[in-house]
Structures are given as C-alpha cells and as structure tokens.
Design a protein around this motif. Sequence first.
Motif, short mmCIF file in Angstrom:
data_model
loop_
_atom_site.label_atom_id
_atom_site.label_comp_id
_atom_site.label_asym_id
_atom_site.label_seq_id
_atom_site.Cartn_x
_atom_site.Cartn_y
_atom_site.Cartn_z
N TYR A 40 0.83 -1.21 0.00
CA TYR A 40 0.00 0.00 0.00
C TYR A 40 0.86 1.26 0.00
CZ TYR A 40 0.76 0.75 5.01
OH TYR A 40 1.34 1.00 6.23
N ILE A 41 2.14 1.12 0.40
CA ILE A 41 3.13 2.18 0.15
C ILE A 41 3.97 1.64 -1.01
CG2 ILE A 41 5.09 3.48 1.11
CD1 ILE A 41 3.86 3.01 3.91
N GLN A 76 9.35 2.72 9.56
CA GLN A 76 7.88 2.67 9.58
C GLN A 76 7.38 2.80 11.03
OE1 GLN A 76 6.18 3.16 6.97
NE2 GLN A 76 7.92 3.03 5.60
N SER A 77 6.53 1.88 11.47
CA SER A 77 5.92 2.09 12.79
C SER A 77 6.88 1.96 13.96
CB SER A 77 4.77 1.11 13.00
OG SER A 77 3.65 1.57 12.30
N LYS A 80 7.43 5.04 15.80
CA LYS A 80 6.44 5.55 16.77
C LYS A 80 6.98 5.46 18.20
CE LYS A 80 2.58 4.20 13.79
NZ LYS A 80 1.62 3.13 13.49
N PHE A 109 -3.58 -1.42 12.81
CA PHE A 109 -2.76 -0.24 13.15
C PHE A 109 -3.32 1.06 12.58
CE2 PHE A 109 -0.77 -1.97 9.28
CZ PHE A 109 -0.66 -0.85 8.49
N ASN A 129 -1.73 4.40 14.27
CA ASN A 129 -1.48 5.58 13.44
C ASN A 129 -2.12 6.84 14.03
OD1 ASN A 129 -0.28 3.66 11.92
ND2 ASN A 129 -1.20 4.28 9.98
N GLU A 173 5.03 7.34 0.35
CA GLU A 173 3.95 7.32 1.34
C GLU A 173 3.15 8.62 1.30
OE1 GLU A 173 4.84 6.20 5.40
OE2 GLU A 173 2.71 6.23 5.90
N ASN A 180 -4.04 7.71 5.99
CA ASN A 180 -3.47 8.54 7.06
C ASN A 180 -3.95 9.99 6.98
OD1 ASN A 180 -2.07 6.63 8.55
ND2 ASN A 180 -0.33 6.64 7.14
N TYR A 204 5.20 12.87 10.27
CA TYR A 204 4.90 11.44 10.44
C TYR A 204 5.47 10.61 9.29
CZ TYR A 204 2.28 7.11 10.71
OH TYR A 204 1.94 5.76 10.75
N CYS A 208 8.63 7.80 9.57
CA CYS A 208 8.46 6.41 9.12
C CYS A 208 9.50 6.04 8.08
CB CYS A 208 7.06 6.22 8.52
SG CYS A 208 5.74 6.24 9.74
N TYR A 256 0.41 -4.43 17.34
CA TYR A 256 -0.97 -4.15 16.92
C TYR A 256 -1.94 -5.20 17.45
CZ TYR A 256 1.83 -1.34 13.95
OH TYR A 256 2.76 -0.47 13.50
N GLY A 273 7.20 -2.88 12.32
CA GLY A 273 6.86 -1.91 11.27
C GLY A 273 6.54 -2.64 9.98
N VAL A 274 5.78 -2.00 9.08
CA VAL A 274 5.35 -2.70 7.86
C VAL A 274 6.47 -2.91 6.84
CG1 VAL A 274 2.87 -2.26 7.82
CG2 VAL A 274 4.44 -0.56 6.88
N1 LIG Z 1 2.45 -0.49 10.65
C1 LIG Z 1 3.25 0.40 10.10
O1 LIG Z 1 4.46 0.25 10.06
C2 LIG Z 1 2.56 1.58 9.48
C3 LIG Z 1 3.48 2.71 9.13
C4 LIG Z 1 3.11 3.34 7.81
N2 LIG Z 1 3.99 4.43 7.55
C5 LIG Z 1 1.66 3.80 7.85
O2 LIG Z 1 1.37 4.80 8.38
O3 LIG Z 1 0.80 3.17 7.31
#
Ligand SMILES: NC(=O)CC[C@H](N)C(=O)O
Length: 331
Positions: A40-41, A76-77, A80, A109, A129, A173, A180, A204, A208, A256, A273-274
């Motif tokens: 999705y990214i 990525q996550s 956070k 997430f 998120n 992204e 987001n 953000y 990531c 998550y 992270g994704v």
């Molecule tokens: N789970 C993840 O790593 C999500 C991070 C990703 N940048 C997002 O916001 O969708």
Amino acid sequence: MVQGTANWNTEETQEWLQQYVDDWVAFYRKHTGDGHVASYIPELKNADPDDLGIVIIGKDGMSVKSGDTEIPFTMQSISKAITFIVACMERGVSYLLQRVDVEPTGEAFNSIMHLEMKQVKKPLNPFNNAGAITVSSILPGDTSNERLEPVFQLLENMLGHRPAMNHDVFKSERDSSTRNRAIGYYLLEVGFLESDLDVTLETYFKQCSIDVTIDDLARIGMILANDGMDPKNDVEIIPRQIARITKVLMLTCGMYDASGKFATYVGIPAKSGVSGGILAAVPPRVRDESMPFTRGCGIGVYGPALGDEGNSVAGIRLLRHIATQWDLSIF
Ligand SMILES: NC(=O)CC[C@H](N)C(=O)O
C-alpha cells in the motif's frame, strides 16, 4: 540446547550460539512464503520477500548475527516508539499522557473506528497511526525537519551515527496515503492535533522513512532493555520512567492486534513496522544462568514478508523459537 554454561562469552560457546541461530534462520526463512511484502506504500514493494535476518546484542557486548543483516529498511511504525520517547523527553510524560492514552485497541494499526465508536477523549495509544500522528503534532517545531531534529539526535546518541531518511519511501507514502490523511482530518476535527495538519503528516511520513539496519534496532533494544542507560559508558540516554512506559506500550500495543498473541508466545516488549522490522528489548532475567543473554539484550529482526496484522511473519516465528529455547519471556 547447550546447558550449564554460565559464561557464554567464550569462543567456543559463541560458535555454538552462531550455529544454532544460523540453523534457525535457515529454517524460518522457508516461512517467508506465508507472508506478503507491504504494497500500500508502493516503494515498499521493492523489498525481497525471502529476506530474513536477526541481530542480538547483549548488555555485556556479546552479539550474534545471522541471515540478511546488512539490508537497510525504513523504520515505519518502529519510529512511533522513538517519537513517543522524544515527545516525552521534550514535553514531559504527564503532558503526553494527558493527550494520548496507553490502552491497546485490538484493532488494525490504521483503524479509525474505535476513535468514533468509543467517543474517546484522546487517541487510545501512541503506537497506532491515530496516536502516532497525534504525537507528531506534539513534537515542538514549526517545520517537519525541526520536529525531527531531536528524533535524529536521540537516534545518533543511541547508535553512534546519524541515520538517513529515505526520500523515495517518504515521497511514496506522502503521495499515496489517503488513509493517514483521513485519520489526520478526523484528529483535526475532534481537536486532538496540537499543530498544523500538513506539517504533522509530513513529520509522520518522514519519521516512518528513516533508514535503519537490524544492528541499529538491536542497539536501541539493548538500551531500552537496560532502562535507557547505555551500558558502554553508563550514560543515561532515555530517562528511566520513559524507557519503562515505552516497554509497557511495546508489550501491550507494539504488535498491533497481534500484541496479545505475541505476549503469550514470545513475551518480550517489541515494536514492529510494515517494512518488516521488529525491535525487541529483553530485560535481564535471573532464573536460569545456564541460558545466554541473561543480563538482557536487544534484538533486531528483518523479514519483509508480513502476516495479516502487518508484522514480519517469519520474524515472529523466529523470535518465538528463540524466546522458547532461551527462556526469554518476561513472564
Ligand atoms: N504499521 C506500520 O508500520 C505503518 C506505518 C506506515 N507508515 C503507515 O502509516 O501506514
């Protein structure tokens, strides 16, 4: 399993450990086929789904690495956890906890549903998120680069080098993130954001997109395991209270909607992270001196093929195996 060896830091035991970890990585690499690289990214699609690697760094400096350990990937996550720490250090823990709760959601997430359904007074935790975007709005600074400066500084303090931002992933992204943006607008509407939405989302997306390796993640995990102190020089990098809360959040919300299962079967504070990374912090344990890393360690795992909840599928199974073999669970 090698038993009865209190001192693992000898050449012979190092070789044994290496052999075991190499075998386990080779075995779990076959499991990468059960997952899929995040798409999705768009830029994340370029990762090789077969990659799997692990680095473990002990408090005493002992380390084991195996598999694909050199590949840089974006946090990525996992970022956070770092921005939460920095926001607490910059604005104070109570300021943060008045604005972001510490409750797991049990939802994906990037879910927005619980915010509306529960009519919450603040996002439920800083590791989904909605909560993370709120934290990015709390970081002081007028521009995204100003807000991220203390984030880079903290990373540099922990790693000994300043990581770089991956501009291709950032742009990818930024230009694809409808979900987001929707979360951001919702947060704006209900008054949870502390500052400008566009700067907040840019912050953000950039956080990531910070590039790391699993060696970096293991180092961060080791410092968290050591309550924020760098064992090399006994310097406090993260205040103890903040390190403690971060580990609580890692355990309850870090994976998550798979956090409960991860706590049950692995039992270590961890953040995924994704892009396929996992940062884990294993606190010292006293019950069995015959196991390696009893004084605590940090673990970094990379395996970009993800399971349904967006966590590295082979990475989790590898961690579960190691945690069982070496009795790493905190419970
Ligand atoms: N789970 C993840 O790593 C999500 C991070 C990703 N940048 C997002 O916001 O969708």
